[in-house]
Design an enzyme around this catalytic site. Structure first.
Site, short mmCIF file in Angstrom:
data_model
loop_
_atom_site.label_atom_id
_atom_site.label_comp_id
_atom_site.label_asym_id
_atom_site.label_seq_id
_atom_site.Cartn_x
_atom_site.Cartn_y
_atom_site.Cartn_z
N HIS A 1 -0.52 3.60 1.86
CA HIS A 1 -1.81 4.07 2.41
C HIS A 1 -2.94 3.79 1.42
O HIS A 1 -4.03 3.38 1.79
CB HIS A 1 -1.74 5.57 2.68
CG HIS A 1 -0.96 5.94 3.90
ND1 HIS A 1 -1.36 5.60 5.17
CD2 HIS A 1 0.21 6.61 4.05
CE1 HIS A 1 -0.48 6.06 6.05
NE2 HIS A 1 0.47 6.67 5.40
N CYS B 1 -1.04 -14.06 9.26
CA CYS B 1 -1.85 -12.89 9.59
C CYS B 1 -1.49 -11.70 8.71
O CYS B 1 -1.98 -10.59 8.93
CB CYS B 1 -1.71 -12.51 11.06
SG CYS B 1 -0.04 -12.04 11.54
#
Length: 566
Positions: free
Chosen positions: A188, A491
């Site tokens: 995170h 990506c």
């Protein structure tokens, strides 16, 4: 001077005073019993504390300016009000006479251990549960909520790792940089730091030994933390600031010095993301994460709901390519109506395209919605399936896409098996897109969330670069066999590293997709090299023995990085 080295996850150079996250909430004493309080009153007090914490987190979510931050806070708020958790804690109060803070601690700890035993994404959720545990215990004790320290002047924040809710609430105007001793490149902390453009380093072992108030130099590109910064470090910061000020915005065209086109796309997850990416000059969308339609729901969204959401995103890129990834549920994105959270190893379980085997129909309805949104706009819509491992899966997905009326099917290359059989896969689909986050994880057999494995979980690993090369070679073989033009894109987060972007192009990748903030620096570095140089640097990287050596060797040959402060 002392120098610590971790994994740089977001470029930038700053000097500031170190401020540590406060000590975690102490565990209540084992067996701590009720005192002068009836069990039913203690249960009511626990419920009240949970409601207050949930309300505070929801308030912060509503005030958050970043969608990712808001989503994390909403998720944590839901966990604070988790009925099973509170029921188990209440039972410990009534059956064993435990004080509510001790009962909550034991119930949450047991829950967290269950999550860790599951591994993968579920193990990551254990940190979220422990964050909620700390907040509830603090509320029950009448203590301030754990969180980012408050200071009048900007500072460098350091911690072992940051809980999702902490990371989501930090103020970039006050926090100059993030340095954690744990965490991985896909934690995170790392993801939100990139979204905020905040210099950040993870897995910097030893940083917790530095005292608060220590002045440090932080380089988010090289992963260095230096104490007692002097003239050299101050000039490095100044050069970064000059380069950042002089760096032009992306002009909407990815191109090498010799004119070779390398389209630069954006990774997006919502209509708001799409509008931001379009404003940043992205040439299209290289990864549309469709999970935003499904997460946080107890049931599958209707086709009509999905059509509305996809249409809004496609409308931001009229006449441009939008690559849609179908639902990537499972592992780090469990859904109650689709995935089995009891799997012993979710990262290797039923996720992505594989969910269509266990719950047929969800994928077909999603493809129908994508096709209807495609018809309603002028975007050039491509669609790809995640977690493909075999050619027959690619064949079956292509057939499903054709049935829905979608013209350009493709697949993600996230597993070594897909990389080494890319030629067979590309006989059935038009393109592949390399998801370097998972490809690195699976190639190196290293959980991408673990800071202790950050060195292995690095897309600069020569083994990962060879997987990229194998994929490109497979595309060329498919073309030679008459399959027609086959596009290979990236990506994953690797595309956002300007130096690594050069290597990827040198390996033969056609397009790159990244966060909108990365478009400008990546474009600037690509404009400084021609294709021959990119190929030479790619070969140099592949020949190295370690990820660190590969990155260092390439960076040494790209003086533009220093000029741009990257």
């Amino acid at each position: 001077m002392r120098t610590l080295t971790g994994v740089g996850v977001c470029a930038g150079r700053v000097i500031g005073e170190l401020v540590s996250m406060p000590a975690p909430v102490a565990e209540p004493a084992a067996g701590l019993a009720l005192r002068d309080e009836a069990p039913e009153d203690a249960v009511a007090r626990l419920q009240e504390a949970a409601a207050e914490v949930k309300a505070e987190l929801k308030r912060r979510a509503e005030a958050a300016t970043e969608k990712d931050a808001a989503d994390v806070l909403k998720s944590t708020a839901l966990m604070a009000g988790d009925r099973a958790l509170l029921k188990n804690a209440g039972k410990l109060i009534t059956d064993r006479g435990l004080a509510p803070e001790r009962a909550l601690w034991e119930a949450a700890s047991a829950y967290a251990e269950q999550m860790r035993a599951l591994g993968g994404y579920m193990a990551e959720r254990a940190a979220d549960i422990e964050d909620v545990r700390a907040r509830l215990v603090a509320r029950l004790r009448g203590l301030p909520m754990p969180g980012i320290p408050e200071r009048e002047t900007p500072f460098v924040l350091t911690a072992e790792d940051l809980a999702p809710a902490d990371t989501a609430t930090l103020d970039p105007a006050k926090v100059l940089a993030l340095v954690t001793s744990a965490g991985g490149p896909q934690s995170h902390t790392a993801i939100l730091a990139r979204n905020l453009g905040l210099p950040a380093i993870v897995a910097a072992r030893g940083v917790e030994e530095l005292a608060d108030g220590t002045e440090v130099f932080v380089d988010g590109a090289t992963g260095e933390v230096r104490t007692e910064p002097g003239a050299e470090e101050r000039e490095l910061v100044a050069s970064w600031e000059r380069a950042a000020a002089a760096r032009s915005d992306f002009d909407g065209r990815g191109v090498l010095a010799d004119g070779t086109e390398v389209p630069l796309y954006a990774n997006v997850g919502t209509a708001e993301d799409a509008r931001t990416a379009a404003a940043a000059g992205a040439q299209g969308v290289g990864l549309l994460r469709t999970e935003f339609c499904f997460l946080g729901r107890g049931e599958e969204p209707s086709v009509e709901e999905q059509v509305e959401q996809y249409t809004a995103i496609f409308a931001a890129f009229e006449e441009k390519k939008v690559v849609v990834r179908t639902l990537d549920a499972g592992a780090d994105k469990p859904l109650p109506f689709l995935t089995d959270t009891a799997e012993p190893n979710p990262a290797l379980g039923v996720r992505g395209y594989r969910t269509d085997r266990s719950v047929p129909g969800v994928l077909a309805r999603q493809l129908e919605a994508i096709a209807r949104a495609d018809e309603a706009t002028a975007a050039e819509v491509w669609v790809m399936a995640p977690m493909i491992s075999a050619a027959e899966e690619a064949r079956d997905f292509a057939a499903m896409a054709a049935t829905a009326g979608l013209r350009v099917p493709g697949v993600m290359v996230e597993t070594p098996s897909a990389a080494v059989t890319a030629d067979q896969i590309l006989r059935h689909v038009e393109f592949v897109s390399l998801g370097t986050n998972d490809l690195t994880q699976y190639t190196m057999a290293a959980d991408r969330m673990l800071g202790s494995l950050a060195e292995l979980n690095n897309p600069w690993q020569p083994a990962v670069l060879r997987m990229v090369r194998l994929t490109v070679e497979g595309a060329r073989r498919a073309e030679a066999e008459g399959a027609g033009r086959r596009n290979v894109g990236v990506c994953g987060e690797a595309a956002a590293d300007p130096a690594l972007a050069v290597v990827l192009v040198g390996l033969g990748v056609h397009t790159l997709s990244m966060s909108p903030r990365a478009l400008s620096p990546v474009a600037a570095v690509l404009r400084s090299v021609d294709l021959a140089t990119a190929r030479s640097l790619a070969e140099l990287a592949v020949e190295q023995a370690t990820a660190a050596e590969a990155a260092a060797a390439v960076r040494a040959e790209l003086p533009v990085l220093a000029e741009l402060g990257l």
